[in-house]
Design an enzyme around this catalytic site. Structure first.
Site, PDB file in Angstrom:
ATOM      1  N   TRP A 169       0.607  -1.013  -0.314  1.00 53.30           N
ATOM      2  CA  TRP A 169       0.160   0.117  -0.074  1.00 53.30           C
ATOM      3  C   TRP A 169       0.420   1.516  -0.309  1.00 53.30           C
ATOM      4  O   TRP A 169       1.718   1.345   0.560  1.00 53.30           O
ATOM      5  CB  TRP A 169      -0.861   0.015   1.662  1.00 53.30           C
ATOM      6  CG  TRP A 169      -1.793   0.795   1.781  1.00 53.30           C
ATOM      7  CD1 TRP A 169      -2.177   1.757   0.441  1.00 53.30           C
ATOM      8  CD2 TRP A 169      -2.474   1.903   2.203  1.00 53.30           C
ATOM      9  NE1 TRP A 169      -3.773   2.334   1.016  1.00 53.30           N
ATOM     10  CE2 TRP A 169      -3.012   2.898   2.205  1.00 53.30           C
ATOM     11  CE3 TRP A 169      -1.096   1.781   3.847  1.00 53.30           C
ATOM     12  CZ2 TRP A 169      -3.318   3.741   3.231  1.00 53.30           C
ATOM     13  CZ3 TRP A 169      -1.478   2.424   4.873  1.00 53.30           C
ATOM     14  CH2 TRP A 169      -2.513   3.505   4.307  1.00 53.30           C
ATOM     15  N   ASP A 198      -0.516  -5.394   9.274  1.00 52.55           N
ATOM     16  CA  ASP A 198      -1.809  -4.468   8.914  1.00 52.55           C
ATOM     17  C   ASP A 198      -2.687  -5.159   7.651  1.00 52.55           C
ATOM     18  O   ASP A 198      -2.991  -6.300   6.681  1.00 52.55           O
ATOM     19  CB  ASP A 198      -0.986  -3.833   7.764  1.00 52.55           C
ATOM     20  CG  ASP A 198      -2.162  -2.493   6.999  1.00 52.55           C
ATOM     21  OD1 ASP A 198      -3.276  -2.649   7.574  1.00 52.55           O
ATOM     22  OD2 ASP A 198      -1.835  -1.443   6.128  1.00 52.55           O
ATOM     23  N   ALA A 234      -6.737  -4.569   7.089  1.00 53.26           N
ATOM     24  CA  ALA A 234      -7.757  -3.843   6.465  1.00 53.26           C
ATOM     25  C   ALA A 234      -8.803  -5.168   5.699  1.00 53.26           C
ATOM     26  O   ALA A 234      -9.832  -3.626   6.012  1.00 53.26           O
ATOM     27  CB  ALA A 234      -6.791  -2.788   5.697  1.00 53.26           C
ATOM     28  N   LYS A 293     -13.662  -0.829   5.391  1.00 55.76           N
ATOM     29  CA  LYS A 293     -13.454  -1.726   3.968  1.00 55.76           C
ATOM     30  C   LYS A 293     -15.239  -2.643   5.208  1.00 55.76           C
ATOM     31  O   LYS A 293     -16.186  -3.098   4.723  1.00 55.76           O
ATOM     32  CB  LYS A 293     -13.172  -2.627   3.936  1.00 55.76           C
ATOM     33  CG  LYS A 293     -11.905  -1.952   2.927  1.00 55.76           C
ATOM     34  CD  LYS A 293     -10.916  -0.805   4.003  1.00 55.76           C
ATOM     35  CE  LYS A 293      -9.991   0.080   3.228  1.00 55.76           C
ATOM     36  NZ  LYS A 293      -9.352   0.843   3.622  1.00 55.76           N
TER      37      LYS A 293
END
Length: 394
Positions: free
Chosen positions: A127, A208, A210, A243
């Protein structure tokens, strides 16, 4: 003072969104910005979140600050969602943060506080904001190979060769599921090899996560993160609710520090709370309260899980439809990887020039590294994209 400031480069993904809005062509397709859209092109408020918000409006009696670390009930609910029973609560320190980005930033800040010399290893690609934040913080960053442009899968051999450089105290940033931007994930055999190597060296994983629930399901998407948390001496986990709860603008995240030595919890928790105080004092609570209500109410949780599963299956159907259409047009299965990837994104593995050709000739917008947002498609636009890919010779 202001005359000493220099113009900074625009965020490429946000700039792409602006260019899309300015494009007058009615047939344009936005596959750039990473938000979920339903078949009507709308990012909806999930039913359970809407119901919780109505209830909160009726029941909430104050807008006073919460604790520096955020509401403990929110942390408990999120820890249970992500880690299950992999680690007991006394081994986890946690703070609420403004979104997953805030959790990532606070995680890096904690690393810098504890070990200013730590190097951070990140996947190539990752990202973009990971790299931007690390550069801004002047933390030494090393990229490890991850995506194979030929196979469109994980280059695990290259990854492990590059991770042979890690030293004790280094941080290795990993994506818990639904890798952004590639959609290609490690399997559990590979995860176990990574953990074994990190433990042997004394490096620390930072995960991470997400997109839990967008890949193979809520429990399956958490499997790797739970394994790492249960088998490493220390782990950092940055989580986002944007999300899977659809609350992008509420900026709701959580940073967890997991440790096998529970005697370090009090000091670690104090350090995390201190970082919140220095950066923004008290974290936002509205989104956190909604997430807590959804996760702790049986009916709301059941409805949320059903809608999340419908969302996941819709993206899988779009992946399969696109792979099938490309196979029909090309007579080849070389795009079969699209159906195998998971989450919102896939990376086509083509050149920036081809991506620009898609934009110029077909009004199809995707990030220059050929990341496309599967959730930006629908059944009508999949054939349009497939034909454009073939017409451009990708």
């Amino acid at each position: 003072m202001f005359d000493r400031l220099n113009e900074l480069p625009a965020d490429k993904i946000l700039a792409l969104g602006a260019a899309f809005k300015a494009d007058p062509r009615p047939e344009k397709i936005d596959l750039g910005v990473g938000v979920y859209k339903n078949p009507e092109g709308v990012t909806p408020i999930m039913r359970a979140v809407k119901a919780a918000e109505k209830r909160l409006w009726e029941e909430e009696t104050t807008k006073a600050y919460v604790a520096l670390a955020g509401d403990p009930a929110y942390a408990d609910a999120m820890i249970a969602l992500i880690l299950g029973d992999a680690v007991t609560r006394e081994h986890i320190a946690a703070i609420a943060t403004p979104g997953g980005t805030g959790a990532v930033r606070q995680g890096f800040d904690l690393v810098k506080m504890a070990n200013p010399d730590a190097r951070v290893f990140v996947s190539d690609p990752t990202w973009p904001n990971h790299l931007s934040i690390l550069k801004h913080m002047k933390m030494e960053t090393i990229q490890y190979r991850y995506f194979d442009d030929e196979t469109r899968g994980v280059d695990f051999g290259g990854m492990m060769e590059d991770l042979a450089q890690i030293r004790a105290g280094d941080i290795v940033l990993l994506h818990g599921c639904c890798h952004n931007p590639t959609g290609a994930n490690l399997n559990m055999v590979e995860w176990k090899a990574v953990v074994e190597h990190l433990n042997a060296v004394g490096a620390i994983p930072m995960i991470d996560i997400a997109y839990q629930g967008f890949g193979d399901g809520l429990e399956q998407d958490a499997e790797a993160t739970r394994f790492v948390a249960a088998n490493c001496p220390e782990v950092l986990i940055a989580a986002s609710c944007s999300k899977n709860f659809g609350i992008y603008r509420e900026r709701t995240g959580l940073l967890m520090a997991v440790m096998q030595d529970a005697s370090r919890n009090k000091i670690t928790q104090g350090s995390l709370s201190y970082l919140n105080r220095q950066n923004y004092s008290f974290p936002p609570d509205h989104g956190a309260k909604l997430v807590t209500m959804v996760l702790t109410d049986e009916a709301l949780r059941a409805d949320w899980k059903k809608e999340l599963e419908d969302t996941r299956l819709t993206m899988l159907e779009l992946r399969q439809q696109l792979a099938d259409e490309l196979q029909r047009l090309t007579g080849s299965d070389r795009f079969g990887f699209i159906a195998q990837h998971r989450g919102m994104f896939s990376r086509l593995g083509t050149t920036p020039e081809m991506v620009e050709k898609l934009r110029a000739d077909h009004a199809i917008y995707m990030v220059g590294d050929s990341r496309l947002n599967i959730a930006g498609l629908n059944q009508r636009t999949v054939p349009i994209l497939a034909k454009a890919i073939v017409d451009c010779g990708i």
